[in-house]
Design an enzyme around this catalytic site. Structure first.
Site, mmCIF file in Angstrom:
data_model
loop_
_atom_site.group_PDB
_atom_site.id
_atom_site.type_symbol
_atom_site.label_atom_id
_atom_site.label_comp_id
_atom_site.label_asym_id
_atom_site.label_seq_id
_atom_site.Cartn_x
_atom_site.Cartn_y
_atom_site.Cartn_z
ATOM 1 N N SER A 38 26.288 56.190 70.287
ATOM 2 C CA SER A 38 25.472 54.910 71.295
ATOM 3 C C SER A 38 26.263 54.845 72.819
ATOM 4 O O SER A 38 25.930 54.095 73.001
ATOM 5 C CB SER A 38 26.392 53.719 70.556
ATOM 6 O OG SER A 38 26.809 54.013 70.042
ATOM 7 N N CYS A 129 34.962 40.674 53.294
ATOM 8 C CA CYS A 129 32.931 39.867 53.700
ATOM 9 C C CYS A 129 33.318 39.010 51.973
ATOM 10 O O CYS A 129 33.624 37.287 52.956
ATOM 11 C CB CYS A 129 32.243 40.602 53.838
ATOM 12 S SG CYS A 129 31.691 42.008 53.098
ATOM 13 N N SER A 159 23.396 44.520 54.128
ATOM 14 C CA SER A 159 24.557 44.946 55.727
ATOM 15 C C SER A 159 25.224 45.357 55.557
ATOM 16 O O SER A 159 26.465 44.912 56.722
ATOM 17 C CB SER A 159 24.017 43.814 56.684
ATOM 18 O OG SER A 159 24.060 42.711 56.097
ATOM 19 N N HIS A 242 26.226 37.285 51.530
ATOM 20 C CA HIS A 242 26.486 37.785 50.145
ATOM 21 C C HIS A 242 26.758 35.929 49.452
ATOM 22 O O HIS A 242 26.613 35.597 50.099
ATOM 23 C CB HIS A 242 27.759 38.108 49.966
ATOM 24 C CG HIS A 242 28.354 39.407 50.524
ATOM 25 N ND1 HIS A 242 27.111 40.597 51.079
ATOM 26 C CD2 HIS A 242 29.295 40.574 50.928
ATOM 27 C CE1 HIS A 242 27.208 41.570 51.873
ATOM 28 N NE2 HIS A 242 28.133 41.077 51.647
HETATM 29 P P1 NAP Z 1 28.771 50.411 61.225
HETATM 30 O O1 NAP Z 1 27.177 49.477 61.765
HETATM 31 O O2 NAP Z 1 28.444 51.729 61.282
HETATM 32 O O3 NAP Z 1 29.102 50.075 63.064
HETATM 33 C C1 NAP Z 1 30.401 51.305 62.662
HETATM 34 C C2 NAP Z 1 30.236 50.911 64.238
HETATM 35 O O4 NAP Z 1 31.730 52.487 64.131
HETATM 36 C C3 NAP Z 1 29.348 51.613 65.604
HETATM 37 O O5 NAP Z 1 29.216 51.142 66.518
HETATM 38 C C4 NAP Z 1 29.683 52.922 65.814
HETATM 39 O O6 NAP Z 1 29.940 53.569 66.776
HETATM 40 C C5 NAP Z 1 32.040 53.004 65.741
HETATM 41 N N1 NAP Z 1 31.683 54.116 65.392
HETATM 42 C C6 NAP Z 1 31.459 55.150 64.364
HETATM 43 N N2 NAP Z 1 32.607 55.997 63.909
HETATM 44 C C7 NAP Z 1 33.442 55.748 65.336
HETATM 45 C C8 NAP Z 1 34.249 56.556 66.207
HETATM 46 N N3 NAP Z 1 34.629 58.223 65.309
HETATM 47 N N4 NAP Z 1 34.947 56.225 67.103
HETATM 48 C C9 NAP Z 1 34.417 55.372 67.752
HETATM 49 N N5 NAP Z 1 33.237 54.414 67.223
HETATM 50 C C10 NAP Z 1 32.441 54.880 66.038
HETATM 51 O O7 NAP Z 1 29.752 49.258 60.249
HETATM 52 P P2 NAP Z 1 29.711 47.504 60.369
HETATM 53 O O8 NAP Z 1 29.235 47.162 59.245
HETATM 54 O O9 NAP Z 1 29.395 47.358 61.569
HETATM 55 O O10 NAP Z 1 31.001 47.840 59.791
HETATM 56 C C11 NAP Z 1 32.348 47.878 61.070
HETATM 57 C C12 NAP Z 1 33.633 47.425 59.969
HETATM 58 O O11 NAP Z 1 33.974 46.366 59.799
HETATM 59 C C13 NAP Z 1 33.992 48.280 59.130
HETATM 60 O O12 NAP Z 1 35.363 49.023 58.769
HETATM 61 C C14 NAP Z 1 33.087 48.011 57.650
HETATM 62 O O13 NAP Z 1 34.469 47.815 56.412
HETATM 63 C C15 NAP Z 1 33.679 46.542 58.022
HETATM 64 N N6 NAP Z 1 33.402 44.764 58.027
HETATM 65 C C16 NAP Z 1 31.355 45.189 57.472
HETATM 66 C C17 NAP Z 1 31.187 43.841 57.358
HETATM 67 C C18 NAP Z 1 29.489 44.181 56.654
HETATM 68 O O14 NAP Z 1 29.258 42.689 56.196
HETATM 69 N N7 NAP Z 1 28.568 44.969 57.477
HETATM 70 C C19 NAP Z 1 31.665 42.832 56.788
HETATM 71 C C20 NAP Z 1 33.180 42.999 56.585
HETATM 72 C C21 NAP Z 1 33.983 44.065 57.099
HETATM 73 P P3 NAP Z 1 28.177 54.585 66.482
HETATM 74 O O15 NAP Z 1 27.332 53.379 66.749
HETATM 75 O O16 NAP Z 1 28.299 55.233 68.432
HETATM 76 O O17 NAP Z 1 28.255 54.893 65.513
#
Ligand code: NAP
Length: 338
Positions: A38, A129, A159, A242
């Site tokens: 991205s 979360c 999500s 949630h």
């Molecule tokens: P997501 O939608 O899959 O987004 C992941 C992000 O990380 C994207 O910006 C992705 O970039 C980037 N990324 C992945 N691989 C990478 C790499 N090798 N180098 C640099 N950037 C990379 O996930 P998310 O839900 O936002 O979750 C992110 C973190 O927050 C996770 O640790 C998750 O456990 C935590 N979290 C999530 C939630 C939730 O409700 N979703 C709640 C609490 C905590 P690209 O777009 O380029 O792939």
């Protein structure tokens, strides 16, 4: 203060930008990083157009880094960024169980941040979360009545598995309605018209890791190592927020009206509890909201003097982006960071 977001293009990354838009956090520069997938995407914050850059391999030039690219990125790289002087506020599970790393929900244990020296950098962990949402209601109750045991059943949005989780639900719904085959990659089974009692990996004790995270992290955040907590975590076909049904066994008996009054004064909580008017917490009303909704407060039929309640909180906000920005705001307000 130079600020950076790692994982800016993800589900949490997008929410970080929208929370920053309304936040009082002061910074002089904001840089956005993600993977090459991205890089080049243009996002907006505070009237500025910002181009997502490929995350550098080593040091990131920033004073504060909001890390949201998953544990596989944070685990090896956050210590490197911190060694170079950055304060890393990490959304992944990589550091939450490290005794030397604070796990923070500012309304509950923000004071723990003041026991550390951040002048040379460091890591702050943001909670899981489901836990972040539960403790908003549990911490005030624990402080007044003492929680002995808690039974938690969750209803978790797609999500929670990131942007790809939401896409899978939408794609499956479209295909199911058009009588086309439905395939699954993100979730263990098809999530459309289904619920799946399986989030994260199964452990030797039969619980999933998601379920154990709620127990481990609740004890750490609430500084309550003796609370017994059993959780069943279930994925449901909603997009965000949630919800959790919680049953509490208390040291001191509680009356529902008193618990309602207590939670009405709790920061970050909105009591939504008037069943005769069909008012109770729901993803429909809690999504996009900063406060965690709490309702269905009633005496437990199982534990004498205990309480049953239902919470719903936008896990992309209080469960991730909002909490991370609140940590940064707290640290700036207290002079712990620039
Ligand atoms: P997501 O939608 O899959 O987004 C992941 C992000 O990380 C994207 O910006 C992705 O970039 C980037 N990324 C992945 N691989 C990478 C790499 N090798 N180098 C640099 N950037 C990379 O996930 P998310 O839900 O936002 O979750 C992110 C973190 O927050 C996770 O640790 C998750 O456990 C935590 N979290 C999530 C939630 C939730 O409700 N979703 C709640 C609490 C905590 P690209 O777009 O380029 O792939």
């Amino acid at each position: 203060m130079k600020l950076a977001i790692v994982g800016a293009s993800g589900a949490v990354g997008h929410e970080l930008l929208s929370v920053l838009e309304k936040s009082s956090l002061q910074y002089t520069e904001l840089r956005l990083y993600a993977s090459p997938r991205s890089a080049g995407t243009v996002l907006e914050c505070r009237g500025q157009k910002l181009t997502v850059e490929v995350m550098p391999e080593g040091r990131i030039e920033a004073d504060v880094i909001l890390a949201s690219a998953g544990a596989s990125i944070s685990k090896p790289l956050a210590p490197v960024w911190a060694q170079h002087g950055a304060v890393v506020i990490d959304n992944s599970s990589a550091f939450r169980y490290d005794d030397n790393i604070p796990l923070i929900v500012p309304e509950i244990n923000g004071d723990v941040l003041e026991q550390h020296d951040w002048s040379k950098g460091g890591i702050v962990a943001n909670p899981n979360c489901t836990t972040a949402i539960a403790v908003m209601a549990l911490a005030p109750i624990h402080q007044k009545y003492g929680i002995k045991r808690a039974i938690v059943s969750t209803y978790q949005a797609t999500s929670g598995a990131g942007a790809k989780g939401m896409s899978e639900l939408l794609e499956q719904t479209k295909n199911a309605l058009e009588n086309k085959p439905v395939s699954n990659e993100v979730f263990a089974h098809s999530i459309v018209f289904n619920v799946i009692p399986h989030i994260d990996s199964f452990q030797d004790n039969g619980y999933t890791k998601e379920e154990m995270k709620v127990a481990w992290e609740t004890r750490k955040i609430m500084r309550a190592p003796n609370i017994k907590l059993s959780c069943t975590a279930v994925r449901i076909p909603t997009l965000r927020t949630h919800s959790e049904a919680i049953t509490l066994d208390l040291e001191k008996p509680a009356k529902p009206d008193d618990v309602r009054a207590l939670l009405e004064t709790a920061p970050g909580v909105e009591v939504r509890d008037n069943p005769s008017e069909k008012l109770y917490p729901m993803p429909l009303t809690a999504s996009g909201k900063y406060a965690v909704e709490v309702g269905r407060i009633r005496s437990s039929e199982v534990f004498d003097g205990g309480i049953d309640l239902f919470v719903a909180g936008d896990q992309l906000l209080k469960g991730a982006a909002l909490n991370a920005v609140q940590v940064a705001e707290y640290m700036q307000y207290k002079g712990l960071i620039k």
